[in-house]
Enzyme design. Sequence first.
Site, PDB file in Angstrom:
ATOM      1  CG  ASP A  35      30.615  27.638  -7.300  1.00  0.00           C
ATOM      2  OD1 ASP A  35      30.321  28.632  -7.102  1.00  0.00           O
ATOM      3  OD2 ASP A  35      31.456  27.349  -8.085  1.00  0.00           O
ATOM      4  N   GLY A  36      27.557  28.463  -6.221  1.00  0.00           N
ATOM      5  CA  GLY A  36      26.123  28.594  -7.080  1.00  0.00           C
ATOM      6  C   GLY A  36      25.300  29.451  -6.129  1.00  0.00           C
ATOM      7  NE  ARG A  39      27.183  30.798 -10.643  1.00  0.00           N
ATOM      8  CZ  ARG A  39      27.961  29.753 -10.592  1.00  0.00           C
ATOM      9  NH1 ARG A  39      27.843  29.096 -11.849  1.00  0.00           N
ATOM     10  NH2 ARG A  39      28.744  29.479  -9.809  1.00  0.00           N
ATOM     11  CD1 TRP A  40      19.257  28.612  -5.679  1.00  0.00           C
ATOM     12  CD2 TRP A  40      18.829  30.543  -4.309  1.00  0.00           C
ATOM     13  NE1 TRP A  40      17.999  28.508  -4.937  1.00  0.00           N
ATOM     14  CE2 TRP A  40      17.721  29.366  -4.129  1.00  0.00           C
ATOM     15  CE3 TRP A  40      19.050  31.574  -3.470  1.00  0.00           C
ATOM     16  CZ2 TRP A  40      16.979  29.659  -3.299  1.00  0.00           C
ATOM     17  CZ3 TRP A  40      17.927  32.028  -2.485  1.00  0.00           C
ATOM     18  CH2 TRP A  40      17.033  30.986  -2.516  1.00  0.00           C
ATOM     19  CG  HIS A  52      26.285  33.114   0.988  1.00  0.00           C
ATOM     20  ND1 HIS A  52      27.179  32.293  -0.044  1.00  0.00           N
ATOM     21  CD2 HIS A  52      27.063  34.632   0.774  1.00  0.00           C
ATOM     22  CE1 HIS A  52      27.934  33.346  -0.575  1.00  0.00           C
ATOM     23  NE2 HIS A  52      27.690  34.258  -0.493  1.00  0.00           N
ATOM     24  CD  GLU A  82      42.870  30.629  -2.618  1.00  0.00           C
ATOM     25  OE1 GLU A  82      42.115  29.924  -2.079  1.00  0.00           O
ATOM     26  OE2 GLU A  82      44.234  30.620  -2.325  1.00  0.00           O
ATOM     27  CG  LEU A 146      28.910  12.667   8.786  1.00  0.00           C
ATOM     28  CD1 LEU A 146      29.291  12.070   7.618  1.00  0.00           C
ATOM     29  CD2 LEU A 146      27.891  13.899   8.502  1.00  0.00           C
ATOM     30  NE  ARG A 209      36.979  27.784 -10.995  1.00  0.00           N
ATOM     31  CZ  ARG A 209      36.076  28.220 -11.595  1.00  0.00           C
ATOM     32  NH1 ARG A 209      36.180  27.903 -12.860  1.00  0.00           N
ATOM     33  NH2 ARG A 209      35.261  29.072 -11.198  1.00  0.00           N
ATOM     34  CD  GLU A 222      36.285   7.560  -9.778  1.00  0.00           C
ATOM     35  OE1 GLU A 222      35.536   8.434 -10.728  1.00  0.00           O
ATOM     36  OE2 GLU A 222      37.002   7.054  -9.800  1.00  0.00           O
TER      37      GLU A 222
HETATM   38  C1  FPP Z   1      30.350  29.496  -3.362  1.00  0.00           C
HETATM   39  O1  FPP Z   1      29.075  30.273  -3.994  1.00  0.00           O
HETATM   40  C2  FPP Z   1      29.930  29.456  -1.889  1.00  0.00           C
HETATM   41  C3  FPP Z   1      30.594  30.216  -0.833  1.00  0.00           C
HETATM   42  C4  FPP Z   1      31.727  30.701  -1.270  1.00  0.00           C
HETATM   43  C5  FPP Z   1      30.437  29.834   0.508  1.00  0.00           C
HETATM   44  C6  FPP Z   1      29.692  28.744   1.126  1.00  0.00           C
HETATM   45  C7  FPP Z   1      28.771  29.034   2.335  1.00  0.00           C
HETATM   46  C8  FPP Z   1      27.714  28.421   2.495  1.00  0.00           C
HETATM   47  C9  FPP Z   1      27.119  27.410   1.843  1.00  0.00           C
HETATM   48  C10 FPP Z   1      27.218  29.089   3.676  1.00  0.00           C
HETATM   49  C11 FPP Z   1      27.606  28.884   4.976  1.00  0.00           C
HETATM   50  C12 FPP Z   1      28.237  27.877   5.265  1.00  0.00           C
HETATM   51  C13 FPP Z   1      27.825  26.936   6.281  1.00  0.00           C
HETATM   52  C14 FPP Z   1      28.748  25.818   6.668  1.00  0.00           C
HETATM   53  C15 FPP Z   1      26.763  27.277   7.150  1.00  0.00           C
HETATM   54  P1  FPP Z   1      29.399  31.650  -4.607  1.00  0.00           P
HETATM   55  O2  FPP Z   1      28.857  32.701  -3.848  1.00  0.00           O
HETATM   56  O3  FPP Z   1      30.771  31.831  -5.299  1.00  0.00           O
HETATM   57  O4  FPP Z   1      28.462  31.608  -5.813  1.00  0.00           O
HETATM   58  P2  FPP Z   1      28.361  32.081  -7.282  1.00  0.00           P
HETATM   59  O5  FPP Z   1      29.684  31.458  -8.001  1.00  0.00           O
HETATM   60  O6  FPP Z   1      27.208  31.886  -8.022  1.00  0.00           O
HETATM   61  O7  FPP Z   1      28.567  33.657  -7.194  1.00  0.00           O
END
Ligand code: FPP
Length: 257
Positions: A35-36, A39-40, A52, A82, A146, A209, A222
């Site tokens: 997550d994040g 924001r990054w 992403h 979702e 893995l 969450r 954990e």
């Molecule tokens: C949450 O950050 C992240 C996601 C919903 C997608 C995760 C996807 C990747 C890490 C890239 C693609 C995956 C692979 C396997 C190559 P957010 O967008 O909800 O961040 P925010 O809460 O800061 O808006």
Amino acid sequence: MKLRKAKFSRSKAMELAPEFVDPIAVPRHVAIIMDGNGRWARARGLPRIAGHKQGAEAVRSTVRACSDLGISYLTIYAFSSENWKRPATEVDDLMGLLRLYIRRELVSLRGEGVRIQFIGDRSRLDIEINRLISESEENTKDNRGLIFTVALNYGGRQEILEAARVFAQNVRDGKLNPEDMNEQLFESYLQSNDMPDPDLLIRTSGEQRLSNFLLWQSAYTEFLFTSTLWPDFKREHLEQAVYEYQRRERRYGGSGN
Ligand code: FPP
């Protein structure tokens, strides 16, 4: 259980904690809610897709770090049931990134002994992603390193409902009786039926969450929440998480005495 020998990098975390990670007690299965990313990107004045993309880099390095630490299973939440609620352009970007990631990484994952597999509902994913998923699972199925599971269009409740539906069908077909149901049988209907439950679940970005991830499987997991944003997640963050995990006392409902 056979433990692979852990290779440790010279990281900041090791300097902080010289005794560091006990190679014998690494979690067998680590699950991550990444997550994040948004924001990054926002903090840098960049579009969300930039977050992403950097997040995909973090996936790449985390897979390697898990292998090096001797972790047997890594499961990541790449796209939830979702996440379709996001703007269509972002969904398209995420799917595009995923296609790119699978195409690029497949050769190296294969060479590194990583076995890749996917959980989630594939019916809503496009033909090309479905093809890549099947190809990568097939091409890595004999690997013994893995086991890297990508949860894609995955929802814990949906997985449980589907299990209940198939069981009910088996009862209706006269193959099973309602009283046959127990935890073991129920687990056999889940998509994760060939994996142990996660020992450690990490969620980045400060949110605390589960967001419909591995609901059944995380009964005794954990949880570790870190404020680090996913695109910034590095090997040393994983090592720190494992280090903290090793300091926890797992009781599985017992008293610990
Ligand atoms: C949450 O950050 C992240 C996601 C919903 C997608 C995760 C996807 C990747 C890490 C890239 C693609 C995956 C692979 C396997 C190559 P957010 O967008 O909800 O961040 P925010 O809460 O800061 O808006």
